[in-house]
Motif scaffolding. Structure first.
Motif, PDB file in Angstrom:
ATOM      1  N   VAL A   1      46.517   0.205  71.507  1.00 36.09           N
ATOM      2  CA  VAL A   1      45.079   0.339  71.774  1.00 36.09           C
ATOM      3  C   VAL A   1      44.776   1.739  72.297  1.00 36.09           C
ATOM      4  O   VAL A   1      43.836   2.402  71.835  1.00 36.09           O
ATOM      5  N   ARG A   2      45.577   2.215  73.240  1.00 29.52           N
ATOM      6  CA  ARG A   2      45.350   3.570  73.792  1.00 29.52           C
ATOM      7  C   ARG A   2      45.490   4.635  72.703  1.00 29.52           C
ATOM      8  O   ARG A   2      44.682   5.568  72.614  1.00 29.52           O
ATOM      9  N   ALA A   3      46.520   4.507  71.870  1.00 31.53           N
ATOM     10  CA  ALA A   3      46.736   5.487  70.798  1.00 31.53           C
ATOM     11  C   ALA A   3      45.574   5.474  69.801  1.00 31.53           C
ATOM     12  O   ALA A   3      45.108   6.529  69.367  1.00 31.53           O
ATOM     13  N   LEU A   4      45.099   4.279  69.456  1.00 31.47           N
ATOM     14  CA  LEU A   4      43.982   4.175  68.518  1.00 31.47           C
ATOM     15  C   LEU A   4      42.689   4.705  69.126  1.00 31.47           C
ATOM     16  O   LEU A   4      41.897   5.361  68.445  1.00 31.47           O
ATOM     17  N   GLN A   5      42.474   4.445  70.399  1.00 31.79           N
ATOM     18  CA  GLN A   5      41.278   4.963  71.072  1.00 31.79           C
ATOM     19  C   GLN A   5      41.274   6.487  71.062  1.00 31.79           C
ATOM     20  O   GLN A   5      40.244   7.109  70.803  1.00 31.79           O
ATOM     21  N   GLU A   6      42.421   7.090  71.332  1.00 35.34           N
ATOM     22  CA  GLU A   6      42.507   8.550  71.352  1.00 35.34           C
ATOM     23  C   GLU A   6      42.336   9.152  69.965  1.00 35.34           C
ATOM     24  O   GLU A   6      41.767  10.232  69.818  1.00 35.34           O
ATOM     25  N   ALA A   7      42.838   8.470  68.925  1.00 35.20           N
ATOM     26  CA  ALA A   7      42.819   9.021  67.572  1.00 35.20           C
ATOM     27  C   ALA A   7      41.517   8.764  66.819  1.00 35.20           C
ATOM     28  O   ALA A   7      41.224   9.465  65.858  1.00 35.20           O
ATOM     29  N   THR A   8      40.746   7.772  67.235  1.00 37.98           N
ATOM     30  CA  THR A   8      39.519   7.426  66.516  1.00 37.98           C
ATOM     31  C   THR A   8      38.497   8.549  66.646  1.00 37.98           C
ATOM     32  O   THR A   8      38.218   9.005  67.755  1.00 37.98           O
ATOM     33  N   PRO A   9      37.944   9.010  65.506  1.00 38.07           N
ATOM     34  CA  PRO A   9      36.896  10.036  65.571  1.00 38.07           C
ATOM     35  C   PRO A   9      35.745   9.541  66.444  1.00 38.07           C
ATOM     36  O   PRO A   9      35.369   8.378  66.399  1.00 38.07           O
ATOM     37  N   LYS A  10      35.210  10.454  67.245  1.00 42.85           N
ATOM     38  CA  LYS A  10      34.183  10.054  68.210  1.00 42.85           C
ATOM     39  C   LYS A  10      32.856  10.732  67.925  1.00 42.85           C
ATOM     40  O   LYS A  10      32.793  11.932  67.754  1.00 42.85           O
ATOM     41  N   ASP A  11      31.817   9.940  67.898  1.00 42.04           N
ATOM     42  CA  ASP A  11      30.448  10.434  67.901  1.00 42.04           C
ATOM     43  C   ASP A  11      29.851   9.953  69.217  1.00 42.04           C
ATOM     44  O   ASP A  11      29.666  10.720  70.145  1.00 42.04           O
ATOM     45  N   THR A  12      29.644   8.631  69.293  1.00 38.42           N
ATOM     46  CA  THR A  12      29.164   8.044  70.553  1.00 38.42           C
ATOM     47  C   THR A  12      30.314   7.526  71.399  1.00 38.42           C
ATOM     48  O   THR A  12      30.160   7.305  72.587  1.00 38.42           O
TER      49      THR A  12
ATOM     50  N   ASP B   1      31.628   4.578  70.815  1.00 41.59           N
ATOM     51  CA  ASP B   1      31.590   3.115  70.736  1.00 41.59           C
ATOM     52  C   ASP B   1      32.751   2.556  69.905  1.00 41.59           C
ATOM     53  O   ASP B   1      33.382   1.576  70.294  1.00 41.59           O
ATOM     54  N   THR B   2      33.031   3.167  68.755  1.00 45.08           N
ATOM     55  CA  THR B   2      34.103   2.669  67.891  1.00 45.08           C
ATOM     56  C   THR B   2      35.455   2.854  68.563  1.00 45.08           C
ATOM     57  O   THR B   2      36.290   1.940  68.551  1.00 45.08           O
ATOM     58  N   ALA B   3      35.669   3.997  69.180  1.00 46.42           N
ATOM     59  CA  ALA B   3      36.941   4.249  69.867  1.00 46.42           C
ATOM     60  C   ALA B   3      37.156   3.251  70.995  1.00 46.42           C
ATOM     61  O   ALA B   3      38.284   2.808  71.230  1.00 46.42           O
ATOM     62  N   ASN B   4      36.107   2.871  71.667  1.00 47.79           N
ATOM     63  CA  ASN B   4      36.228   1.936  72.788  1.00 47.79           C
ATOM     64  C   ASN B   4      36.217   0.466  72.362  1.00 47.79           C
ATOM     65  O   ASN B   4      36.267  -0.415  73.214  1.00 47.79           O
ATOM     66  N   SER B   5      36.153   0.201  71.065  1.00 54.43           N
ATOM     67  CA  SER B   5      36.091  -1.174  70.564  1.00 54.43           C
ATOM     68  C   SER B   5      37.445  -1.709  70.091  1.00 54.43           C
ATOM     69  O   SER B   5      37.500  -2.763  69.464  1.00 54.43           O
ATOM     70  N   TRP B   6      38.521  -0.994  70.363  1.00 55.64           N
ATOM     71  CA  TRP B   6      39.845  -1.466  69.964  1.00 55.64           C
ATOM     72  C   TRP B   6      40.349  -2.535  70.927  1.00 55.64           C
ATOM     73  O   TRP B   6      40.133  -2.458  72.120  1.00 55.64           O
ATOM     74  N   SER B   7      41.047  -3.519  70.370  1.00 50.78           N
ATOM     75  CA  SER B   7      41.697  -4.563  71.158  1.00 50.78           C
ATOM     76  C   SER B   7      42.939  -5.000  70.394  1.00 50.78           C
ATOM     77  O   SER B   7      43.200  -4.517  69.287  1.00 50.78           O
ATOM     78  N   TYR B   8      43.685  -5.902  70.969  1.00 47.42           N
ATOM     79  CA  TYR B   8      44.847  -6.440  70.269  1.00 47.42           C
ATOM     80  C   TYR B   8      44.975  -7.920  70.587  1.00 47.42           C
ATOM     81  O   TYR B   8      44.403  -8.427  71.550  1.00 47.42           O
ATOM     82  N   GLU B   9      45.725  -8.582  69.742  1.00 44.60           N
ATOM     83  CA  GLU B   9      45.991 -10.010  69.905  1.00 44.60           C
ATOM     84  C   GLU B   9      47.457 -10.234  69.569  1.00 44.60           C
ATOM     85  O   GLU B   9      47.988  -9.623  68.643  1.00 44.60           O
ATOM     86  N   ILE B  10      48.103 -11.081  70.336  1.00 43.07           N
ATOM     87  CA  ILE B  10      49.491 -11.451  70.054  1.00 43.07           C
ATOM     88  C   ILE B  10      49.455 -12.832  69.421  1.00 43.07           C
ATOM     89  O   ILE B  10      48.931 -13.771  69.995  1.00 43.07           O
ATOM     90  N   GLU B  11      49.997 -12.913  68.225  1.00 35.79           N
ATOM     91  CA  GLU B  11      50.016 -14.180  67.487  1.00 35.79           C
ATOM     92  C   GLU B  11      51.455 -14.677  67.411  1.00 35.79           C
ATOM     93  O   GLU B  11      52.328 -13.982  66.896  1.00 35.79           O
ATOM     94  N   GLU B  12      51.676 -15.864  67.945  1.00 34.13           N
ATOM     95  CA  GLU B  12      53.005 -16.460  67.928  1.00 34.13           C
ATOM     96  C   GLU B  12      53.001 -17.674  67.010  1.00 34.13           C
ATOM     97  O   GLU B  12      52.160 -18.550  67.133  1.00 34.13           O
ATOM     98  N   THR B  13      53.928 -17.682  66.079  1.00 34.21           N
ATOM     99  CA  THR B  13      54.145 -18.839  65.222  1.00 34.21           C
ATOM    100  C   THR B  13      55.629 -19.163  65.307  1.00 34.21           C
ATOM    101  O   THR B  13      56.405 -18.407  65.901  1.00 34.21           O
ATOM    102  N   GLU B  14      56.023 -20.253  64.731  1.00 37.49           N
ATOM    103  CA  GLU B  14      57.430 -20.636  64.783  1.00 37.49           C
ATOM    104  C   GLU B  14      58.277 -19.567  64.096  1.00 37.49           C
ATOM    105  O   GLU B  14      58.110 -19.280  62.924  1.00 37.49           O
ATOM    106  N   GLY B  15      59.124 -18.933  64.871  1.00 27.94           N
ATOM    107  CA  GLY B  15      60.042 -17.953  64.317  1.00 27.94           C
ATOM    108  C   GLY B  15      59.507 -16.538  64.216  1.00 27.94           C
ATOM    109  O   GLY B  15      60.206 -15.649  63.751  1.00 27.94           O
ATOM    110  N   SER B  16      58.265 -16.290  64.625  1.00 29.68           N
ATOM    111  CA  SER B  16      57.760 -14.922  64.543  1.00 29.68           C
ATOM    112  C   SER B  16      56.687 -14.667  65.593  1.00 29.68           C
ATOM    113  O   SER B  16      56.025 -15.582  66.068  1.00 29.68           O
ATOM    114  N   VAL B  17      56.572 -13.410  65.931  1.00 27.26           N
ATOM    115  CA  VAL B  17      55.537 -12.942  66.834  1.00 27.26           C
ATOM    116  C   VAL B  17      54.996 -11.672  66.218  1.00 27.26           C
ATOM    117  O   VAL B  17      55.764 -10.852  65.707  1.00 27.26           O
ATOM    118  N   ARG B  18      53.688 -11.484  66.251  1.00 25.07           N
ATOM    119  CA  ARG B  18      53.136 -10.246  65.728  1.00 25.07           C
ATOM    120  C   ARG B  18      51.973  -9.778  66.582  1.00 25.07           C
ATOM    121  O   ARG B  18      51.326 -10.579  67.250  1.00 25.07           O
TER     122      ARG B  18
END
Length: 142
Positions: free
Chosen positions: A53-64, A66-83
């Motif tokens: 999230v931090r890397a994407l916020q820093e790399a996102t082109p900025k005008d206002t 808003d887009t750079a500050n809209s990054w988030s992440y989710e951890i998805e766990e299923t049987e045998g995998s995590v992503r």
């Protein structure tokens, strides 16, 4: 023991590959079981999710910003995998993800074109490299 793996080729049809083996697999299964428990700590994925999230916020082109500050992440766990899934919630008033427009380019109202810029992959590659390196260290340690 018989191992079966389905392989999908470009036609979309499954091709079965069978491997017949004689012998004892307990050491292999014990290693893989131990590795899966050691490698998949939620705190590890949280750490890399936040780094991404931090890397994407820093790399996102900025005008206002808003887009750079809209990054988030989710951890998805299923049987045998995590992503980790990184998301950006910033959209145009028509619901088009702004990140897609920035990344791939877009037309303008007056018929012009704004060239896209690949900012996601260069920002995330160091994160992916760190994940791979840490996973390899864990495998070697086992």
């Amino acid at each position: 023991m018989k191992l079966v793996r389905e392989v999908y080729i470009q036609t979309g049809k499954a091709m079965n590959i069978s491997i017949n083996s004689k012998g004892e697999w307990s050491k292999t299964f014990n290693f893989l079981n131990k590795a899966s428990k050691s490698l998949f700590h939620k705190s590890l994925f949280t750490k890399y999710g936040e780094m991404g999230v931090r890397a994407l916020q820093e790399a996102t082109p900025k005008d206002t910003g808003d887009t750079a500050n809209s990054w988030s992440y989710e951890i998805e766990e299923t049987e045998g995998s995590v992503r980790i899934i990184w998301k950006n919630s910033s959209t145009t008033k028509d619901g088009i993800p702004i990140v897609v427009l920035l990344h791939y380019g877009h037309g303008t109202r007056n018929g012009g074109y704004v060239q896209g810029r690949d900012f996601i992959n260069p920002a995330m590659q160091p994160i992916f490299d760190k994940i791979a390196a840490q996973a390899w260290e864990e495998v070697v340690r086992l």
